[in-house]
Design a protein around this motif. Structure first.
Motif, PDB file in Angstrom:
ATOM      1  N   TYR A  44      28.922  43.808  34.717  1.00 34.54           N
ATOM      2  CA  TYR A  44      29.966  44.020  35.715  1.00 34.54           C
ATOM      3  C   TYR A  44      31.331  43.997  35.024  1.00 34.54           C
ATOM      4  CZ  TYR A  44      26.433  43.468  39.280  1.00 34.54           C
ATOM      5  OH  TYR A  44      25.321  43.662  40.064  1.00 34.54           O
ATOM      6  N   HIS A  45      32.137  44.999  35.329  1.00 39.63           N
ATOM      7  CA  HIS A  45      33.474  45.111  34.748  1.00 39.63           C
ATOM      8  C   HIS A  45      34.471  44.409  35.675  1.00 39.63           C
ATOM      9  CE1 HIS A  45      32.043  47.985  31.732  1.00 39.63           C
ATOM     10  NE2 HIS A  45      31.287  48.481  32.716  1.00 39.63           N
ATOM     11  N   VAL A  46      35.247  43.527  35.082  1.00 35.49           N
ATOM     12  CA  VAL A  46      36.107  42.634  35.857  1.00 35.49           C
ATOM     13  C   VAL A  46      37.561  42.765  35.416  1.00 35.49           C
ATOM     14  CG1 VAL A  46      36.610  40.198  36.359  1.00 35.49           C
ATOM     15  CG2 VAL A  46      34.231  40.989  36.200  1.00 35.49           C
ATOM     16  N   THR A  47      38.468  42.755  36.378  1.00 36.63           N
ATOM     17  CA  THR A  47      39.897  42.624  36.087  1.00 36.63           C
ATOM     18  C   THR A  47      40.430  41.459  36.907  1.00 36.63           C
ATOM     19  OG1 THR A  47      40.544  44.179  37.829  1.00 36.63           O
ATOM     20  CG2 THR A  47      40.201  45.077  35.617  1.00 36.63           C
ATOM     21  N   GLY A  48      41.475  40.837  36.391  1.00 33.16           N
ATOM     22  CA  GLY A  48      42.028  39.691  37.105  1.00 33.16           C
ATOM     23  C   GLY A  48      43.314  39.208  36.477  1.00 33.16           C
ATOM     24  N   VAL A 107      29.914  38.976  45.256  1.00 36.16           N
ATOM     25  CA  VAL A 107      29.762  37.572  44.865  1.00 36.16           C
ATOM     26  C   VAL A 107      30.779  37.224  43.793  1.00 36.16           C
ATOM     27  CG1 VAL A 107      28.188  35.812  43.999  1.00 36.16           C
ATOM     28  CG2 VAL A 107      27.303  37.698  45.403  1.00 36.16           C
ATOM     29  N   ILE A 108      30.859  38.064  42.775  1.00 32.97           N
ATOM     30  CA  ILE A 108      31.787  37.829  41.665  1.00 32.97           C
ATOM     31  C   ILE A 108      33.229  37.893  42.143  1.00 32.97           C
ATOM     32  CG2 ILE A 108      32.564  38.683  39.420  1.00 32.97           C
ATOM     33  CD1 ILE A 108      29.691  39.797  39.040  1.00 32.97           C
ATOM     34  N   PHE A 109      33.518  38.822  43.024  1.00 34.10           N
ATOM     35  CA  PHE A 109      34.878  38.960  43.561  1.00 34.10           C
ATOM     36  C   PHE A 109      35.314  37.696  44.290  1.00 34.10           C
ATOM     37  CE2 PHE A 109      37.992  40.305  46.747  1.00 34.10           C
ATOM     38  CZ  PHE A 109      38.909  40.965  45.931  1.00 34.10           C
ATOM     39  N   GLY A 110      34.383  37.075  44.987  1.00 28.34           N
ATOM     40  CA  GLY A 110      34.674  35.808  45.636  1.00 28.34           C
ATOM     41  C   GLY A 110      35.376  35.955  46.968  1.00 28.34           C
ATOM     42  N   GLN A 155      45.254  28.725  37.074  1.00 33.29           N
ATOM     43  CA  GLN A 155      44.812  29.434  38.262  1.00 33.29           C
ATOM     44  C   GLN A 155      44.258  30.791  37.841  1.00 33.29           C
ATOM     45  OE1 GLN A 155      48.800  28.209  40.200  1.00 33.29           O
ATOM     46  NE2 GLN A 155      47.507  28.767  41.940  1.00 33.29           N
ATOM     47  N   ILE A 156      43.144  31.147  38.426  1.00 31.18           N
ATOM     48  CA  ILE A 156      42.467  32.399  38.095  1.00 31.18           C
ATOM     49  C   ILE A 156      42.191  33.169  39.384  1.00 31.18           C
ATOM     50  CG2 ILE A 156      40.384  33.461  37.151  1.00 31.18           C
ATOM     51  CD1 ILE A 156      41.905  32.212  34.942  1.00 31.18           C
ATOM     52  N   LYS A 157      42.435  34.473  39.337  1.00 28.86           N
ATOM     53  CA  LYS A 157      42.082  35.320  40.471  1.00 28.86           C
ATOM     54  C   LYS A 157      41.433  36.600  39.973  1.00 28.86           C
ATOM     55  CE  LYS A 157      41.865  36.530  44.798  1.00 28.86           C
ATOM     56  NZ  LYS A 157      40.986  35.807  45.750  1.00 28.86           N
ATOM     57  N   ILE A 158      40.201  36.846  40.402  1.00 34.21           N
ATOM     58  CA  ILE A 158      39.531  38.119  40.124  1.00 34.21           C
ATOM     59  C   ILE A 158      40.050  39.144  41.119  1.00 34.21           C
ATOM     60  CG2 ILE A 158      37.324  39.315  39.972  1.00 34.21           C
ATOM     61  CD1 ILE A 158      37.692  37.121  37.876  1.00 34.21           C
ATOM     62  N   THR A 159      40.587  40.244  40.625  1.00 37.60           N
ATOM     63  CA  THR A 159      41.202  41.242  41.510  1.00 37.60           C
ATOM     64  C   THR A 159      40.343  42.484  41.719  1.00 37.60           C
ATOM     65  OG1 THR A 159      42.413  42.165  39.623  1.00 37.60           O
ATOM     66  CG2 THR A 159      43.531  40.490  40.943  1.00 37.60           C
TER      67      THR A 159
END
Length: 255
Positions: free
Chosen positions: A86-90, A49-52, A70-74
């Motif tokens: 949740y650990h996020v990079t982007g 869900v978070i990844f999109g 512009q934002i992109k979760i990678t």
């Protein structure tokens, strides 16, 4: 300081709700109850869900002039100890400047929503639960770069769980004109100057904006008066069918 910023975010959102568009991910009457069911979902992984979505349909603004970001979760990974973290990079992109970030989303609530409605009849869906996850995020850019800072604020997203217990990003309401998902609302704060700028983004719409900015009904459509704030390419691509602009909009700029 973090608590102060988040309180300010909530107060700011409440103050503009009366005049702005897309202030809620869903109206209150779309919820089955106000009960927080987070404790019942610790075994589920909400990373998808978070990844999109793979497609490039996340739109955002930074500052009070609707400058485009512009934002992109990678990448997203659930913490092995704390089930709610949740650990996020982007990566973020403002103009030609691209910067990476790392951080966390901490879930704080899960609430169930009603089955979707279409033409006054309930649509039969192969899901056993549909809901909204809510929490707070903090994404940090590298401190050794000029004009870098931290993103902080609140997060909301629509999800669905299938009969096979698989969690999915919920795009069942894409037909709805006001559909919006993976909603981030908060601030970006410069490490050096401590200046905080409003910063918000979401899938398919920019959240909490005036009708003067987003003039679209069925789809996101930034007013051409804001073209000089980074929206020229978008409008050239989708209003004028300019191939070069469309290629730019569809490019995987984060790779």
């Amino acid at each position: 300081m973090k608590n102060y910023i988040l309180c300010f975010v909530l107060l700011w959102q409440f103050a503009v709700n009366a005049q702005n568009r897309f202030t809620q991910i869903l109206p209150e009457n779309e919820y089955i109850s106000t009960e927080n069911e987070l404790k019942n979902f610790s075994s589920y992984d909400f990373s998808p869900v978070i990844f999109g979505l793979e497609m490039n349909r996340t739109y955002g603004v930074i500052g009070n002039t609707y400058k485009r970001i512009q934002i992109k979760i990678t990448n997203v990974e659930k913490d092995v100890v704390n089930a709610d973290v949740y650990h996020v990079t982007g990566k973020s992109k403002v103009g030609n400047n691209i910067e990476r970030f790392t951080g966390t989303i901490k879930l704080q609530s899960i609430k169930q929503i009603k089955d979707r409605q279409l033409d006054d009849e309930t649509v039969s869906l192969p899901t056993k639960y549909q809901g909204v996850i809510s929490g707070v995020y903090q994404f940090n850019e590298p401190k050794d770069r000029s004009h870098s800072g931290v993103f902080e604020g609140t997060y909301n997203a629509l999800f669905q769980i299938t009969n096979d217990d698989i969690v999915f990003y919920n795009d069942l309401d894409l037909y709805r004109d006001s559909y919006i998902n993976n909603v981030y609302q908060g601030f970006w704060t410069d490490y050096q100057t401590k200046e905080a700028k409003i910063c918000k983004w979401a899938d398919f719409r920019v959240p909490d904006v005036s009708g003067d900015f987003d003039i679209g009904a069925g789809a996101f459509s930034p007013n051409e008066k804001y073209n000089n704030k980074g929206w020229q390419t978008y409008n050239d691509a989708y209003l004028k069918n300019d191939k070069s602009a469309l290629d730019s909009e569809e490019a995987f700029w984060w790779e």
